[in-house]
Design a protein around this motif. Structure first.
Motif, PDB file in Angstrom:
ATOM      1  N   PRO A 255       0.822  -1.206   0.000  1.00  0.00           N
ATOM      2  CA  PRO A 255       0.000   0.000   0.000  1.00  0.00           C
ATOM      3  C   PRO A 255       0.864   1.268   0.000  1.00  0.00           C
ATOM      4  O   PRO A 255       1.860   1.365   0.720  1.00  0.00           O
ATOM      5  CB  PRO A 255      -0.792  -0.111   1.309  1.00  0.00           C
ATOM      6  CG  PRO A 255      -0.630  -1.527   1.754  1.00  0.00           C
ATOM      7  CD  PRO A 255       0.702  -1.961   1.242  1.00  0.00           C
ATOM      8  N   ILE A 256       0.481   2.237  -0.827  1.00  0.00           N
ATOM      9  CA  ILE A 256       1.133   3.541  -0.891  1.00  0.00           C
ATOM     10  C   ILE A 256       0.046   4.611  -0.825  1.00  0.00           C
ATOM     11  O   ILE A 256      -1.002   4.471  -1.467  1.00  0.00           O
ATOM     12  CB  ILE A 256       1.948   3.703  -2.190  1.00  0.00           C
ATOM     13  CG1 ILE A 256       2.997   2.607  -2.302  1.00  0.00           C
ATOM     14  CG2 ILE A 256       2.617   5.074  -2.247  1.00  0.00           C
ATOM     15  CD1 ILE A 256       3.678   2.567  -3.652  1.00  0.00           C
ATOM     16  N   PHE A 257       0.289   5.651  -0.053  1.00  0.00           N
ATOM     17  CA  PHE A 257      -0.675   6.731   0.097  1.00  0.00           C
ATOM     18  C   PHE A 257       0.028   8.057  -0.165  1.00  0.00           C
ATOM     19  O   PHE A 257       1.150   8.261   0.294  1.00  0.00           O
ATOM     20  CB  PHE A 257      -1.253   6.751   1.518  1.00  0.00           C
ATOM     21  CG  PHE A 257      -1.699   5.410   2.015  1.00  0.00           C
ATOM     22  CD1 PHE A 257      -2.996   4.964   1.820  1.00  0.00           C
ATOM     23  CD2 PHE A 257      -0.818   4.567   2.689  1.00  0.00           C
ATOM     24  CE1 PHE A 257      -3.400   3.714   2.270  1.00  0.00           C
ATOM     25  CE2 PHE A 257      -1.204   3.325   3.148  1.00  0.00           C
ATOM     26  CZ  PHE A 257      -2.503   2.896   2.935  1.00  0.00           C
ATOM     27  N   TYR A 258      -0.620   8.958  -0.924  1.00  0.00           N
ATOM     28  CA  TYR A 258      -0.113  10.323  -0.888  1.00  0.00           C
ATOM     29  C   TYR A 258      -1.260  11.301  -0.823  1.00  0.00           C
ATOM     30  O   TYR A 258      -2.400  10.974  -1.117  1.00  0.00           O
ATOM     31  CB  TYR A 258       0.907  10.601  -1.989  1.00  0.00           C
ATOM     32  CG  TYR A 258       0.459  10.913  -3.384  1.00  0.00           C
ATOM     33  CD1 TYR A 258       0.344  12.233  -3.799  1.00  0.00           C
ATOM     34  CD2 TYR A 258       0.252   9.903  -4.313  1.00  0.00           C
ATOM     35  CE1 TYR A 258       0.006  12.535  -5.109  1.00  0.00           C
ATOM     36  CE2 TYR A 258      -0.068  10.188  -5.631  1.00  0.00           C
ATOM     37  CZ  TYR A 258      -0.200  11.517  -6.024  1.00  0.00           C
ATOM     38  OH  TYR A 258      -0.521  11.815  -7.318  1.00  0.00           O
ATOM     39  N   PHE A 259      -0.950  12.508  -0.352  1.00  0.00           N
ATOM     40  CA  PHE A 259      -1.993  13.345   0.223  1.00  0.00           C
ATOM     41  C   PHE A 259      -1.589  14.811   0.159  1.00  0.00           C
ATOM     42  O   PHE A 259      -0.420  15.149   0.001  1.00  0.00           O
ATOM     43  CB  PHE A 259      -2.239  12.939   1.681  1.00  0.00           C
ATOM     44  CG  PHE A 259      -0.977  12.619   2.430  1.00  0.00           C
ATOM     45  CD1 PHE A 259      -0.233  13.608   3.045  1.00  0.00           C
ATOM     46  CD2 PHE A 259      -0.499  11.315   2.484  1.00  0.00           C
ATOM     47  CE1 PHE A 259       0.944  13.308   3.710  1.00  0.00           C
ATOM     48  CE2 PHE A 259       0.686  11.004   3.144  1.00  0.00           C
ATOM     49  CZ  PHE A 259       1.409  12.009   3.758  1.00  0.00           C
ATOM     50  N   GLY A 260      -2.571  15.656   0.293  1.00  0.00           N
ATOM     51  CA  GLY A 260      -2.336  17.089   0.265  1.00  0.00           C
ATOM     52  C   GLY A 260      -3.637  17.839   0.398  1.00  0.00           C
ATOM     53  O   GLY A 260      -4.439  17.570   1.284  1.00  0.00           O
ATOM     54  N   LYS A 261      -3.860  18.768  -0.528  1.00  0.00           N
ATOM     55  CA  LYS A 261      -5.045  19.617  -0.482  1.00  0.00           C
ATOM     56  C   LYS A 261      -5.869  19.372  -1.728  1.00  0.00           C
ATOM     57  O   LYS A 261      -5.351  19.339  -2.836  1.00  0.00           O
ATOM     58  CB  LYS A 261      -4.638  21.089  -0.409  1.00  0.00           C
ATOM     59  CG  LYS A 261      -5.806  22.066  -0.380  1.00  0.00           C
ATOM     60  CD  LYS A 261      -5.304  23.496  -0.322  1.00  0.00           C
ATOM     61  CE  LYS A 261      -6.465  24.492  -0.300  1.00  0.00           C
ATOM     62  NZ  LYS A 261      -5.993  25.893  -0.269  1.00  0.00           N
ATOM     63  N   GLY A 262      -7.175  19.180  -1.546  1.00  0.00           N
ATOM     64  CA  GLY A 262      -8.069  19.008  -2.677  1.00  0.00           C
ATOM     65  C   GLY A 262      -8.833  20.278  -2.976  1.00  0.00           C
ATOM     66  O   GLY A 262      -8.906  21.195  -2.154  1.00  0.00           O
ATOM     67  N   PRO A 269      -9.468  17.081  -7.649  1.00  0.00           N
ATOM     68  CA  PRO A 269     -10.135  17.499  -6.421  1.00  0.00           C
ATOM     69  C   PRO A 269      -9.762  16.654  -5.213  1.00  0.00           C
ATOM     70  O   PRO A 269     -10.088  17.003  -4.098  1.00  0.00           O
ATOM     71  CB  PRO A 269     -11.617  17.315  -6.766  1.00  0.00           C
ATOM     72  CG  PRO A 269     -11.617  16.193  -7.764  1.00  0.00           C
ATOM     73  CD  PRO A 269     -10.365  16.387  -8.577  1.00  0.00           C
ATOM     74  N   GLN A 270      -9.095  15.537  -5.429  1.00  0.00           N
ATOM     75  CA  GLN A 270      -8.829  14.624  -4.325  1.00  0.00           C
ATOM     76  C   GLN A 270      -7.754  15.200  -3.390  1.00  0.00           C
ATOM     77  O   GLN A 270      -6.839  15.887  -3.817  1.00  0.00           O
ATOM     78  CB  GLN A 270      -8.370  13.262  -4.848  1.00  0.00           C
ATOM     79  CG  GLN A 270      -9.439  12.494  -5.604  1.00  0.00           C
ATOM     80  CD  GLN A 270      -9.617  12.982  -7.024  1.00  0.00           C
ATOM     81  OE1 GLN A 270      -8.742  13.639  -7.555  1.00  0.00           O
ATOM     82  NE2 GLN A 270     -10.749  12.686  -7.614  1.00  0.00           N
ATOM     83  N   ASN A 271      -7.882  14.890  -2.102  1.00  0.00           N
ATOM     84  CA  ASN A 271      -6.838  15.250  -1.149  1.00  0.00           C
ATOM     85  C   ASN A 271      -6.136  14.027  -0.577  1.00  0.00           C
ATOM     86  O   ASN A 271      -5.234  14.151   0.247  1.00  0.00           O
ATOM     87  CB  ASN A 271      -7.409  16.090   0.000  1.00  0.00           C
ATOM     88  CG  ASN A 271      -8.528  15.370   0.742  1.00  0.00           C
ATOM     89  OD1 ASN A 271      -8.885  14.238   0.416  1.00  0.00           O
ATOM     90  ND2 ASN A 271      -9.098  16.026   1.730  1.00  0.00           N
ATOM     91  N   PHE A 272      -6.546  12.832  -1.016  1.00  0.00           N
ATOM     92  CA  PHE A 272      -5.981  11.585  -0.482  1.00  0.00           C
ATOM     93  C   PHE A 272      -6.132  10.513  -1.551  1.00  0.00           C
ATOM     94  O   PHE A 272      -7.249  10.218  -1.984  1.00  0.00           O
ATOM     95  CB  PHE A 272      -6.745  11.181   0.789  1.00  0.00           C
ATOM     96  CG  PHE A 272      -6.192   9.968   1.472  1.00  0.00           C
ATOM     97  CD1 PHE A 272      -5.169  10.082   2.399  1.00  0.00           C
ATOM     98  CD2 PHE A 272      -6.694   8.705   1.209  1.00  0.00           C
ATOM     99  CE1 PHE A 272      -4.661   8.962   3.045  1.00  0.00           C
ATOM    100  CE2 PHE A 272      -6.194   7.581   1.843  1.00  0.00           C
ATOM    101  CZ  PHE A 272      -5.176   7.723   2.768  1.00  0.00           C
ATOM    102  N   VAL A 273      -5.020   9.976  -2.023  1.00  0.00           N
ATOM    103  CA  VAL A 273      -5.075   8.921  -3.040  1.00  0.00           C
ATOM    104  C   VAL A 273      -4.298   7.705  -2.548  1.00  0.00           C
ATOM    105  O   VAL A 273      -3.366   7.833  -1.748  1.00  0.00           O
ATOM    106  CB  VAL A 273      -4.533   9.399  -4.400  1.00  0.00           C
ATOM    107  CG1 VAL A 273      -5.415  10.488  -4.972  1.00  0.00           C
ATOM    108  CG2 VAL A 273      -3.108   9.872  -4.287  1.00  0.00           C
ATOM    109  N   ARG A 274      -4.692   6.548  -3.044  1.00  0.00           N
ATOM    110  CA  ARG A 274      -4.168   5.295  -2.491  1.00  0.00           C
ATOM    111  C   ARG A 274      -3.906   4.297  -3.606  1.00  0.00           C
ATOM    112  O   ARG A 274      -4.692   4.161  -4.545  1.00  0.00           O
ATOM    113  CB  ARG A 274      -5.203   4.713  -1.511  1.00  0.00           C
ATOM    114  CG  ARG A 274      -4.892   3.325  -0.996  1.00  0.00           C
ATOM    115  CD  ARG A 274      -6.002   2.827  -0.090  1.00  0.00           C
ATOM    116  NE  ARG A 274      -7.251   2.598  -0.808  1.00  0.00           N
ATOM    117  CZ  ARG A 274      -8.377   2.155  -0.243  1.00  0.00           C
ATOM    118  NH1 ARG A 274      -8.410   1.943   1.066  1.00  0.00           N
ATOM    119  NH2 ARG A 274      -9.463   1.948  -0.964  1.00  0.00           N
ATOM    120  N   SER A 275      -2.784   3.607  -3.474  1.00  0.00           N
ATOM    121  CA  SER A 275      -2.491   2.467  -4.343  1.00  0.00           C
ATOM    122  C   SER A 275      -2.218   1.265  -3.456  1.00  0.00           C
ATOM    123  O   SER A 275      -1.484   1.370  -2.470  1.00  0.00           O
ATOM    124  CB  SER A 275      -1.263   2.740  -5.215  1.00  0.00           C
ATOM    125  OG  SER A 275      -0.875   1.561  -5.910  1.00  0.00           O
TER     126      SER A 275
END
Length: 517
Positions: A255-262, A269-275
């Motif tokens: 699992p990998i997550f990256y994040f910021g401001k949407g 528009p996403q602030n949180f994405v996941r693989s």
């Protein structure tokens, strides 16, 4: 009816209720004005962490403070030789053996930062060569060490700002090579846990947020997934703050997550994405048009600054997110999030670390201006990044419910403390009460918040235990949760003291909600 017994052999009966999550209170650790912090990889055993502080206007006077006793004590440890402000702390994964730490520093209006190394747990620092002169006013956002640093000595450094490249060292920072593939604005380099054999490392770009992955031990970082789940489109957020990689899970899941401001009106528009497959495919998370079951539900409208992963590689899937609205927790690998039920924390949280394992301590940098690693140093006179706080996930949970009633010594304070680690022991301590006075410790399974004696009675009352305060207005009671209480059982307590200065002859402490771990 369940029996709660104290170590002093007093016991009392009360009903226990079961809460879905354990409650606790955040406690500030160390001085105000924290730039950054780091916890020991061996925190469960050594209980160590380090705090980097600086001046109000970000101009020199930077110090390092050593945290001991799992956050219970703090002492001034050292300062950088040039008086620069520490901007970043990185610790060796094998710190218990090599006692090695790295730091970067900078001064406002300075053309470059410095790179420092300590081999004595931060007591002294030696300057290392720079990978390359940085653009004016930039500093190192990231300095990442390989999980197998003790044997491979691999480090990757990346600066802030546009035009910054990524550099790799294979000799512990003595020499550096430039990444041969353009990686401007790379941030938050993260290694796979099995980097020594897989060669995987990850990062994100800032100005045009995209995921980058290395498959060759950090020599080359290539943009987006390989192959892309949507050809020509990179999973992204409006402004990228960080990336985290979980330990390799069942069936080789990475699992990998990256994040910021949407932003609802932006293209991303996403602030949180996941693989869940090492970056080959992405769940684009919350935002307009997201599919049911997408990641990041509950984080809508928030900026995510940092993420801590409690997953031990067995698929437990617990995540903690540091956001613009406090700390949020997920128990399903990032699909849904909810606010963490804990009191005493400023709203904006810009950094978070989980120390000592999944049931250890959470440390966060909260309040004030966001982390300068992410946003750059503010102008002179701006507020600091914030202060360091600790939340004990193990031991007895405690939430301060307030409603103290002042007396001769001010407002009496009731606190609950517990040692680090899985334990059923805790201590109640009353301070600032009237000296040598009769007091009643009140316990119940429910709060009532009833007006009495000019104040507010928080618990029951179901049980009243008479005591006498000491000559300094203190009283300490050790307790042990009985085995018959299920985890999550809650008890409410408050101390009432005979006090001539109180409105009607009484003063009272704040109320506490105690929760069995």
């Amino acid at each position: 009816m369940l029996l709660l017994t104290s170590a002093s052999a007093l016991s009392f009966l009360l009903l226990a209720q079961t809460a879905p999550t354990a409650d606790s209170s955040w406690q500030q650790v160390g001085p105000d004005g924290v730039f950054t912090f780091v916890t020991s990889p061996d925190y469960a055993n050594d209980g160590l962490a380090w705090i980097a502080t600086g001046s109000v206007n970000y101009e020199g006077d930077g110090d390092f403070h050593l945290v001991t006793g799992h956050g219970d004590t703090v002492q001034l440890l050292s300062s950088l030789p040039q008086g620069d402000d520490p901007q970043l702390l990185t610790i060796s994964p094998t710190f218990a053996v090599d006692h090695t730490m790295f730091a970067t520093s900078g001064r406002i209006l300075a053309p470059a930062t410095e790179l420092w190394k300590s081999t004595d747990a931060g007591a002294s620092w030696t300057k290392l060569p720079q990978p390359s002169p940085l653009p004016w006013g930039n500093f190192f956002k990231d300095l990442a060490l390989s999980p197998s640093f003790a044997t491979d000595q691999v480090m990757i450094a990346s600066p802030t700002g546009q035009g910054g490249d990524t550099y790799r060292s294979a000799d512990g920072g003595a020499t550096w090579i430039l990444n041969p593939f353009p990686t401007f604005d790379m941030r938050d380099i993260t290694f796979a846990e099995d980097f020594a054999t897989s060669g995987f490392a990850y990062g994100i770009r800032v100005t045009t947020p995209t995921f980058h992955r290395s498959t060759d031990f950090g020599f080359v970082f290539k943009q987006c997934s390989h192959p892309l789940s949507n050809p020509g489109i990179c999973a992204g957020v409006l402004f990228a703050n960080g990336i985290e990689a979980a330990p390799v899970g069942p069936q080789g899941q990475r699992p990998i997550f990256y994040f910021g401001k949407g932003d609802a009106v932006a293209l991303a528009p996403q602030n949180f994405v996941r693989s869940l497959d090492n970056g080959s495919n992405w769940d684009l998370g919350t935002g307009p048009g997201s599919a049911p079951g997408s990641s990041g539900q509950g984080l809508e409208g928030l900026t995510i600054f940092d993420l801590a992963i409690a997953d031990n590689g067995l698929g437990t899937g617990r995540l903690y997110a540091a956001t613009s609205n406090g700390v949020y927790v997920s128990e399903d690998n990032g699909t849904t999030f909810a606010p963490l039920d804990a009191a005493g924390l400023p709203t904006l949280v810009s950094r978070i670390e989980l120390a000592g394992g999944p049931d250890g301590d959470l440390y966060v940098l909260a309040g004030g201006f966001p982390d300068p690693h992410l946003w750059g140093s503010p102008s002179p006179g701006a507020t600091r990044p914030g202060n360091l706080y600790r939340l004990r996930l193990s031991g007895t949970g405690s939430v301060d419910l307030g409603f103290a009633l002042a007396g001769v010594s001010g407002e009496p304070e009731l606190t609950a403390t517990t040692a680090f680690g899985a334990t059923n022991d805790f201590t109640l301590e009353l301070t600032d009460a009237a000296p040598s006075a009769l007091m009643f410790q009140v316990y119940a399974d429910q709060p009532v918040f009833a007006p009495v004696f000019g104040g507010t009675l928080v618990p029951g009352p179901a049980v009243l235990v008479p005591r006498t305060t000491g000559p300094l207005g203190k009283y300490v009671t050790p307790f042990t949760w009985p085995a018959s209480f299920p985890p999550g059982s809650a008890v409410y307590t408050q101390a009432w003291i005979l006090d001539a200065v109180g409105p009607q002859g009484f003063s009272a402490s704040n109320g506490l909600k105690l929760t069995k771990p």
